[in-house]
Design a protein around this motif. Structure first.
Motif, PDB file in Angstrom:
ATOM      1  N   LYS A   1      15.085  41.761 -70.809  1.00  0.00           N
ATOM      2  CA  LYS A   1      15.885  41.466 -71.990  1.00  0.00           C
ATOM      3  C   LYS A   1      15.340  40.290 -72.791  1.00  0.00           C
ATOM      4  O   LYS A   1      15.540  40.216 -73.999  1.00  0.00           O
ATOM      5  N   GLU A   2      14.656  39.376 -72.127  1.00  0.00           N
ATOM      6  CA  GLU A   2      14.179  38.193 -72.833  1.00  0.00           C
ATOM      7  C   GLU A   2      12.993  37.600 -72.087  1.00  0.00           C
ATOM      8  O   GLU A   2      13.009  37.487 -70.858  1.00  0.00           O
ATOM      9  N   LYS A   3      11.968  37.243 -72.865  1.00  0.00           N
ATOM     10  CA  LYS A   3      10.810  36.534 -72.323  1.00  0.00           C
ATOM     11  C   LYS A   3      10.734  35.182 -73.026  1.00  0.00           C
ATOM     12  O   LYS A   3      10.628  35.120 -74.239  1.00  0.00           O
ATOM     13  N   ALA A   4      10.799  34.115 -72.247  1.00  0.00           N
ATOM     14  CA  ALA A   4      10.728  32.764 -72.802  1.00  0.00           C
ATOM     15  C   ALA A   4       9.644  31.988 -72.079  1.00  0.00           C
ATOM     16  O   ALA A   4       9.053  32.460 -71.107  1.00  0.00           O
ATOM     17  N   LEU A   5       9.367  30.777 -72.584  1.00  0.00           N
ATOM     18  CA  LEU A   5       8.335  29.958 -71.951  1.00  0.00           C
ATOM     19  C   LEU A   5       8.730  29.532 -70.551  1.00  0.00           C
ATOM     20  O   LEU A   5       7.873  29.362 -69.687  1.00  0.00           O
ATOM     21  N   LEU A   6      10.032  29.358 -70.312  1.00  0.00           N
ATOM     22  CA  LEU A   6      10.472  28.837 -69.019  1.00  0.00           C
ATOM     23  C   LEU A   6      10.923  29.915 -68.060  1.00  0.00           C
ATOM     24  O   LEU A   6      10.752  29.768 -66.846  1.00  0.00           O
ATOM     25  N   ASN A   7      11.501  31.017 -68.546  1.00  0.00           N
ATOM     26  CA  ASN A   7      12.030  32.031 -67.637  1.00  0.00           C
ATOM     27  C   ASN A   7      12.049  33.384 -68.313  1.00  0.00           C
ATOM     28  O   ASN A   7      11.791  33.513 -69.515  1.00  0.00           O
ATOM     29  N   THR A   8      12.375  34.399 -67.501  1.00  0.00           N
ATOM     30  CA  THR A   8      12.504  35.772 -67.978  1.00  0.00           C
ATOM     31  C   THR A   8      13.846  36.302 -67.508  1.00  0.00           C
ATOM     32  O   THR A   8      14.237  36.090 -66.352  1.00  0.00           O
ATOM     33  N   LYS A   9      14.570  36.989 -68.402  1.00  0.00           N
ATOM     34  CA  LYS A   9      15.888  37.518 -68.063  1.00  0.00           C
ATOM     35  C   LYS A   9      15.801  39.035 -67.878  1.00  0.00           C
ATOM     36  O   LYS A   9      15.264  39.741 -68.728  1.00  0.00           O
ATOM     37  N   ILE A  10      16.365  39.511 -66.746  1.00  0.00           N
ATOM     38  CA  ILE A  10      16.357  40.918 -66.383  1.00  0.00           C
ATOM     39  C   ILE A  10      17.797  41.415 -66.321  1.00  0.00           C
ATOM     40  O   ILE A  10      18.657  40.763 -65.721  1.00  0.00           O
ATOM     41  N   LYS A  11      18.068  42.564 -66.945  1.00  0.00           N
ATOM     42  CA  LYS A  11      19.373  43.204 -66.856  1.00  0.00           C
ATOM     43  C   LYS A  11      19.271  44.352 -65.878  1.00  0.00           C
ATOM     44  O   LYS A  11      18.555  45.328 -66.115  1.00  0.00           O
ATOM     45  N   THR A  12      19.990  44.258 -64.756  1.00  0.00           N
ATOM     46  CA  THR A  12      19.908  45.263 -63.707  1.00  0.00           C
ATOM     47  C   THR A  12      20.735  46.492 -64.076  1.00  0.00           C
ATOM     48  O   THR A  12      21.469  46.506 -65.071  1.00  0.00           O
ATOM     49  N   ILE A  13      20.634  47.539 -63.239  1.00  0.00           N
ATOM     50  CA  ILE A  13      21.399  48.767 -63.481  1.00  0.00           C
ATOM     51  C   ILE A  13      22.892  48.536 -63.264  1.00  0.00           C
ATOM     52  O   ILE A  13      23.703  49.378 -63.650  1.00  0.00           O
TER      53      ILE A  13
END
Length: 524
Positions: A362-374
């Protein structure tokens, strides 16, 4: 006044021939050499200015004093140096420096001393002037307050005209009422600041009218004038550095605009660079921009005011230490984020598996990445953790012939493998979103002690429905095997048998096959 006989024999005016420079109009005081940074002419001009300022000073109120120093002797009035005597001045008179100092002190005293009557008349005049100034100030104060009340009414009248509120996109940062409140507060501050400034200017004017407060008047004037003059000199001296800073900032601004233009062209695909992918445009631009801003800051830093002061160095060192101690983890995540971007492991919207987490990016940033699970959970994974774990990208695998879904069942050796293959393929073809071509296939992954492991492989394009497809596929496998009378189990044999019956499936054995019996032989 009694003067030394040696002094009386001296003639003053011929001192010009010796290089002397007259200070007073009567040509009684001559100077012969400059002191410090002041030339002879500049020194004489400064002494003349000080004498003019002390014309109306009565020596009973402001006596002259002498300070004897190693290089020069100073004659002071109200703790202010009026005249300094050096060795060159004394040698020109043919006296010692001390005798010359006393001689000039007497001359200054006679020049500054006036008739008591004249002083009294002047004092009354000055008192009248002071009362007039105070009266005018009190009279003007009434109209001063009226002026600012009128300005306050004018501000209120600008509601909806000048003051319309201030918005940043959809957020109203300042309402009209807040703007009027701030403007009214600033007007009040300006009112009292200007009033204090006027009073401060009136005080030296009043003090200058009376001999015993003239020194205080000079100090008040110098408190304002000296800082302003010093500030003016510093501003004028800083103009070359300021122009250089402006040139650097302007060049940097338009260079970054040029880079931003090329970034947009590459990101949208209008400009293609071999080996450079569109998704690299933004992070590359950010890196290059940060580098050039840092270089510009390094060039500007030495030109900033007080950049070499110890306080400035201490504050910069303190903030640098804070960044070094508190930003180690953040910097590692930033570096990892850049590495992941250029690795092109995934992009926004891809279905991925990172470690044990499966979901959509859902989002790629310099510090982290956000994942939306099923399960609609948002999981934030630090980039430094991602760089140390494996990543499976299901979307990339789907780009060619589809993603291969696979599941394993274990069936005993008593069931023919061809029948198992057939049932598994039928279950796959009966599942929605499973592709008919390429055809599903089965792999026998192992021959274990009691059963065979069969792995069903089938392709799909609907990777966002992986969980539903797996669920329906397992249902269909159960249905197909139940319809065929095949148990899905991993048997472990525990029955006692003689071991004579063959384990080959019955279909492979002859119709007249009979298990051999035990042969028992006895010897007599």
């Amino acid at each position: 006044m009694v003067v030394d006989s040696a002094v009386q024999q001296k003639t003053i005016h011929p001192m010009v021939e010796k290089g002397g420079f007259p200070v007073d109009a009567d040509s009684t005081i001559f100077l012969f050499k400059g002191i410090g940074p002041y030339s002879l002419e500049e020194r004489a001009a400064r002494v003349r200015e000080k004498l003019t300022a002390l014309e109306n000073v009565n020596l009973d109120i402001t006596p002259l004093k002498v300070e004897y120093n190693q290089e020069v002797n100073d004659i002071l009035c109200q703790d202010q140096i009026i005249l300094s005597i050096n060795d060159a001045d004394a040698q020109a008179l043919g006296l010692s420096r001390r005798a010359t100092t006393e001689y000039y002190k007497d001359l200054l005293k006679n020049a500054l001393t006036q008739e008591e009557e004249g002083f009294s008349n002047l004092l009354f005049v000055n008192i009248g002037i002071a009362l007039l100034i105070i009266g005018l100030f009190i009279f003007g104060l009434k109209y001063y307050n009226r002026l600012f009340r009128l300005l306050a009414f004018k501000l209120q009248a600008q509601k909806g005209k000048v003051f319309k509120g201030f918005k940043v996109k959809q957020y109203e940062l300042l309402t009209v009422e807040k703007q009027l409140l701030i403007a009214g507060w600033l007007l009040t501050v300006a009112k009292y600041a200007l009033l204090l400034f006027i009073i401060y200017l009136l005080l030296p004017a009043l003090f200058a009218l009376f001999p015993w407060t003239q020194g205080l008047a000079n100090k008040l004037i110098h408190y304002v004038v000296d800082p302003l003059v010093a500030l003016g000199h510093k501003i004028v001296g800083y103009i070359p550095n300021l122009l250089f800073i402006i040139v650097i900032v302007v060049i940097l601004k338009y260079f970054l605009k040029l880079l931003s233009f090329f970034k947009k062209e590459v990101a949208t695909g209008r400009l293609e660079i071999k080996g450079f992918y569109p998704e690299w445009a933004s992070p590359t631009f950010n890196i290059v921009r940060a580098i050039f801003i840092a270089l510009a800051f390094i060039g500007i830093w030495p030109l900033l005011p007080m950049s070499n002061s110890e306080i400035f160095k201490g504050v910069s060192t303190f903030f640098g230490l804070l960044v070094a101690l508190g930003g180690a983890g953040a910097f590692s995540n930033i570096i990892a984020g850049l590495v992941i971007t250029y690795m092109r492991s995934f992009k926004i919207g891809d279905r991925v598996k990172i470690g044990e987490v499966i979901g959509d990016v859902k989002e790629k940033a310099l510090l982290n990445t956000k994942i939306k699970t099923i399960k609609n959970e948002i999981i934030t994974i630090p980039n430094s953790q991602m760089i140390n774990s494996h990543t499976i990208n299901y979307t990339t695998a789907n780009e060619e012939e589809g993603l291969i879904l696979h599941t394993t069942v274990t069936i005993g050796y008593d069931v023919p493998w061809r029948e198992v293959h057939k049932l598994l393929v039928e279950a796959a073809l009966a599942t929605e979103h499973i592709k008919k071509k390429p055809h599903p296939f089965v792999l026998q992954t192992s021959l274990d002690d009691f059963y065979v492991s069969y792995q069903l492989n089938a392709r799909t394009r609907e990777i966002q429905k992986m969980a539903l497809i797996y669920s329906e596929l397992h249902k269909n496998i159960q249905d197909k095997f139940n319809e065929a009378g095949v148990e899905i189990m991993s048997p472990h044999y525990g029955a006692h048998r003689d071991g004579n019956q063959s384990t080959i499936p019955q279909s492979y054995l002859p119709e007249d096959y009979r298990a051999p019996s035990f042969r028992i032989k006895t010897e007599e």
